[in-house]
Design an enzyme around this catalytic site. Structure first.
Site, PDB file in Angstrom:
ATOM      1  N   TYR A  32       0.822  -1.220   0.000  1.00 53.94           N
ATOM      2  CA  TYR A  32       0.000   0.000   0.000  1.00 53.94           C
ATOM      3  C   TYR A  32       0.857   1.272   0.000  1.00 53.94           C
ATOM      4  O   TYR A  32       0.319   2.365   0.077  1.00 53.94           O
ATOM      5  CB  TYR A  32      -0.917   0.021   1.227  1.00 53.94           C
ATOM      6  CG  TYR A  32      -2.174  -0.810   1.065  1.00 53.94           C
ATOM      7  CD1 TYR A  32      -2.140  -2.043   0.426  1.00 53.94           C
ATOM      8  CD2 TYR A  32      -3.389  -0.362   1.540  1.00 53.94           C
ATOM      9  CE1 TYR A  32      -3.281  -2.816   0.300  1.00 53.94           C
ATOM     10  CE2 TYR A  32      -4.538  -1.127   1.413  1.00 53.94           C
ATOM     11  CZ  TYR A  32      -4.477  -2.357   0.793  1.00 53.94           C
ATOM     12  OH  TYR A  32      -5.613  -3.102   0.667  1.00 53.94           O
TER      13      TYR A  32
ATOM     14  N   LYS B 297       3.436 -14.064   5.723  1.00 56.03           N
ATOM     15  CA  LYS B 297       3.667 -15.098   4.701  1.00 56.03           C
ATOM     16  C   LYS B 297       5.186 -15.224   4.548  1.00 56.03           C
ATOM     17  O   LYS B 297       5.744 -15.160   3.445  1.00 56.03           O
ATOM     18  CB  LYS B 297       2.983 -14.659   3.392  1.00 56.03           C
ATOM     19  CG  LYS B 297       2.957 -15.680   2.294  1.00 56.03           C
ATOM     20  CD  LYS B 297       1.887 -16.737   2.482  1.00 56.03           C
ATOM     21  CE  LYS B 297       2.028 -17.819   1.419  1.00 56.03           C
ATOM     22  NZ  LYS B 297       1.124 -18.959   1.619  1.00 56.03           N
TER      23      LYS B 297
ATOM     24  N   ASP C 101      -2.692 -17.510   4.933  1.00 55.04           N
ATOM     25  CA  ASP C 101      -3.732 -18.370   4.355  1.00 55.04           C
ATOM     26  C   ASP C 101      -4.338 -19.272   5.441  1.00 55.04           C
ATOM     27  O   ASP C 101      -5.556 -19.440   5.525  1.00 55.04           O
ATOM     28  CB  ASP C 101      -3.229 -19.177   3.151  1.00 55.04           C
ATOM     29  CG  ASP C 101      -1.748 -19.504   3.207  1.00 55.04           C
ATOM     30  OD1 ASP C 101      -1.083 -19.097   4.174  1.00 55.04           O
ATOM     31  OD2 ASP C 101      -1.250 -20.177   2.290  1.00 55.04           O
TER      32      ASP C 101
ATOM     33  N   ASP D  56      -5.908  -5.435   5.818  1.00 53.38           N
ATOM     34  CA  ASP D  56      -7.083  -4.908   5.132  1.00 53.38           C
ATOM     35  C   ASP D  56      -8.031  -6.051   4.764  1.00 53.38           C
ATOM     36  O   ASP D  56      -9.241  -5.993   5.003  1.00 53.38           O
ATOM     37  CB  ASP D  56      -6.636  -4.155   3.867  1.00 53.38           C
ATOM     38  CG  ASP D  56      -7.699  -3.196   3.387  1.00 53.38           C
ATOM     39  OD1 ASP D  56      -8.683  -2.977   4.116  1.00 53.38           O
ATOM     40  OD2 ASP D  56      -7.556  -2.664   2.273  1.00 53.38           O
TER      41      ASP D  56
END
Ligand code: NAD
Length: 360
Positions: free
Chosen positions: A128, A195, A228, A252
């Site tokens: 972002y 991740k 995930d 988000d």
């Protein structure tokens, strides 16, 4: 007591939901002996028309001066080189912590009960950051050459690129914020979301920073989850989680997922907190197809206003507002379409019901 607060009405449904929140705050001010001067400032589509900028300097100045703002959602045109006003606001004012509480209100249409989560999202870095290179541009071609020279990785010609900056400074800062929040609010566990198995340097640094900060808070449990797996866990057993510490993008996405666990976007408030200012807003966007229809749920914005009241020291009013919202949802007679089990009412009618509870 006087409070001066910047009010950005926003686009689409923004004016309707901010009006609802403003009426609630004003009513609480009357009953609890404070007065709010609302410094209404432009941002978004109207500001672009009137001032030639989506986020005029006068709006930023007002927030810098007042140190607190209530903001409606703002439309971000997709593509076309527009920078998101929301992202710009967070970066310009260094509102580095996005706090998004998600909890079950009795009476909502939801698959789960007893959810009480807080998402703490880093607000200034990650994908972002707005560092992108347009496909086919000279800069993108230069970047592709540069990447090949530095990593021997071949990026397909004609690709668009985005940079994902993650710093130790910002990662430690948000982790510290999360643990301090947990301490103040009596929360028990922080789960860092990442991740790092794939993005070893960026998410790896975020995770390492969180782990290192966690060592200073022995009384608060710390764990980490791959993003995930986290999404799956949140759908299967959301009640096992307490606070989720996330980098910008995952934060988000996960906060919308969590809003879905407690009845939808109409129920999710948020605060963007920095050292010098704080901006409170609903998590939802401007929902253009609902604009002017008096049908959306004002609760997300009203709960954002409740968080704002806590931030300016009006704790009694914060609690009263949250209780009034909870009561109206529990009664279920005057609620909007997303909450109604029978006939729905409009935004204004639900707001009037909350006002009645406040002034009882
Ligand atoms: P959205 O959140 O505006 O709406 C998605 C859907 O969620 C709506 O169609 C509606 O069904 C439901 N919804 C949203 N708010 C609701 C409410 N208060 N009550 C009941 N139902 C509600 O998401 P979008 O359509 O993807 O985005 C529209 C615009 O908003 C885009 O331009 C986007 O960039 C912008 N946006 C702004 C912010 C912000 O200002 N902070 C946040 C998210 C999206």
């Amino acid at each position: 007591m006087e409070h001066e607060i910047t009010l950005i009405q926003g686009d689409g449904i923004g004016p309707e939901v901010t009006h609802a929140a403003r009426m609630c705050v004003d009513a609480l001010g009357k009953s609890n002996g404070f007065n709010v001067y609302w410094d209404v400032q432009p941002a978004g589509a109207d500001a672009l028309k009137k001032y030639g900028s989506l986020l005029p300097e006068r709006t930023l100045d007002s927030i810098r001066r007042n140190k607190v703002a209530l903001k409606g959602p703002i439309t971000t045109p997709i593509g076309g080189g527009f920078r998101s006003v929301n992202v710009a606001l967070r970066q310009e004012l260094d509102l580095f912590a996005n706090v998004r509480p998600v909890r079950t209100f009795e009476g909502t249409k939801s698959r789960y009960s007893n959810i009480d989560l807080v998402i703490i999202r880093e607000n200034t870095e990650d994908l972002y950051a707005g560092i992108e290179f347009k496909a086919g541009s000279k800069d993108a071609k230069d970047m592709i050459k540069f990447v090949k020279s530095k990593s021997s990785k071949e990026v397909r010609a004609g690709s668009a690129l985005a940079i994902k900056p993650i710093s130790s400074f910002a990662s430690r800062r948000i982790a510290k914020f999360a643990f301090e929040y947990a301490k103040i609010k009596g929360r028990k566990k922080v789960t860092a979301v990442h991740k790092a198995n794939i993005m070893k340097y960026t998410d790896g640094l975020f995770l390492k920073s969180a782990q290192s900060v966690a060592r200073n808070y022995k009384d608060i449990e710390f764990e980490s989850k791959i993003v995930d797996d986290m999404c799956m866990q949140l759908v299967v057993k959301p009640d096992e989680y307490d606070m989720l510490l996330c980098p910008n993008l995952y934060g988000d996405i996960i906060s919308d997922l969590c809003a879905g666990l407690v009845g939808g976007l109409g129920m999710a408030p948020g605060g963007n907190i920095g050292k010098r200012a704080a901006v409170f807003e609903p998590v939802h966007g401007s929902a253009p197809k609902h604009a002017g229809k008096n049908d959306v749920n004002p609760v997300a914005c009203i709960l954002a206003a409740a968080m704002m009241l806590g931030n300016i020291g009006e704790h009694k009013s914060q609690l009263e507002l949250e209780h009034a919202v909870a009561k109206v949802i529990k009664d279920g007679k005057k609620v909007t379409y997303d909450l109604a089990k029978g006939k729905a009412v409009g935004t204004k009618e639900m707001t009037m019901e909350i006002l009645k509870e406040i002034t009882k």
